[in-house]
Design a protein around this motif. Sequence first.
Motif, mmCIF file in Angstrom:
data_model
loop_
_atom_site.group_PDB
_atom_site.id
_atom_site.type_symbol
_atom_site.label_atom_id
_atom_site.label_comp_id
_atom_site.label_asym_id
_atom_site.label_seq_id
_atom_site.Cartn_x
_atom_site.Cartn_y
_atom_site.Cartn_z
ATOM 1 N N ARG A 82 0.750 -1.293 -0.069
ATOM 2 C CA ARG A 82 0.052 0.105 -0.147
ATOM 3 C C ARG A 82 0.954 1.240 -0.069
ATOM 4 N N SER A 83 1.955 1.150 0.923
ATOM 5 C CA SER A 83 2.524 2.392 1.034
ATOM 6 C C SER A 83 3.462 2.702 -0.348
ATOM 7 N N GLY A 85 2.075 2.048 -3.162
ATOM 8 C CA GLY A 85 1.236 2.185 -4.382
ATOM 9 C C GLY A 85 1.082 1.105 -5.184
ATOM 10 N N VAL A 141 5.905 9.185 -8.125
ATOM 11 C CA VAL A 141 4.814 9.656 -7.383
ATOM 12 C C VAL A 141 3.953 8.679 -6.593
ATOM 13 N N ARG A 143 0.769 6.920 -4.821
ATOM 14 C CA ARG A 143 -0.550 7.003 -4.128
ATOM 15 C C ARG A 143 -0.884 5.543 -3.538
ATOM 16 N N ASP A 144 -1.417 5.635 -2.370
ATOM 17 C CA ASP A 144 -1.965 4.569 -1.823
ATOM 18 C C ASP A 144 -2.973 3.595 -2.403
ATOM 19 N N ARG A 145 -2.843 2.289 -2.512
ATOM 20 C CA ARG A 145 -3.852 1.438 -3.241
ATOM 21 C C ARG A 145 -4.008 0.499 -2.349
#
Length: 285
Positions: A82-83, A85, A141, A143-145
């Motif tokens: 998650r961190s 992305g 870049v 983004r959390d996922r």
Amino acid sequence: MDQDDPKTLVSTAWLAAHLKDPDLRVIDASWHLPGGKRNPKAEYDASHIPGARFFDIDEISDHRSALPHMVPPVAKFMSRMRSMGVGDGHQVVVYDDSDVLSAARVWWLFKLMGQNDVAMLDGGLSKWRSEERTLEDVPPVVRDRHMTVRRQNHRVKDVTQVSAASKLGDFEIIDARAEGRFRGELEEPRAGLRAGHIPGSRNVPFANLLNHDKTLKTPDALKAEFKAAGVDLSKPAITTCGSGVTACVLALAMERFGKTNYAVYDGSWTEWGAFSTLPIATGEA
């Protein structure tokens, strides 16, 4: 099977063509043997494939174990992905700049965690560089996922299961280490380990599965290497090596020629070779 298969292996040309796809995630999984004196994170920071995230094999592991880079707990794997992305709906391509094809370990980890849209980059960073393809030194870049994990327990074996398989002969145990180590003629690179192999195991050195440019051989040629080593491909397989890295190269190779009933012995020789109560064999299989 096509050369490019987003569930196992993709070429540098495939990755270059898909590099700007919004749901592609590229991972640098470089890892080196302890005596290599190379810092994979520093090398990643200096130069990597555009958009790549760095996967630290030693950090994203089970630190409760004294053994190196054992499979991480599910919650830890999910939080790290998650961190980075990396999550549901992503096509993942893993590469390395390692002599031991460490990307295969991370490919297998994703499979273990129930992720199917993951491939290794054939030839790795060295092939990408040799073709003078784009590199960068800036972090992506992120983004959390969220990632939904369904751990596939059948893809990994522990020492008790491997010991039983060695005695019963109901699995083919296949060792990815070099022939000299398998036979017990060479000292192990890790101190304190006995030399030899698991009784009943076969030897398919992972280097035998590669072409001169570190690309994987064709599926037919891979299958032939296993058969030449005396592996009975009708049996389920357990792969092993020094510390669970190159065993995953064998797993990927089998997946390439359509054999899916395999598991990786996570502790591998670092565990087996350390315990005097476990039997060892030397010489040829």
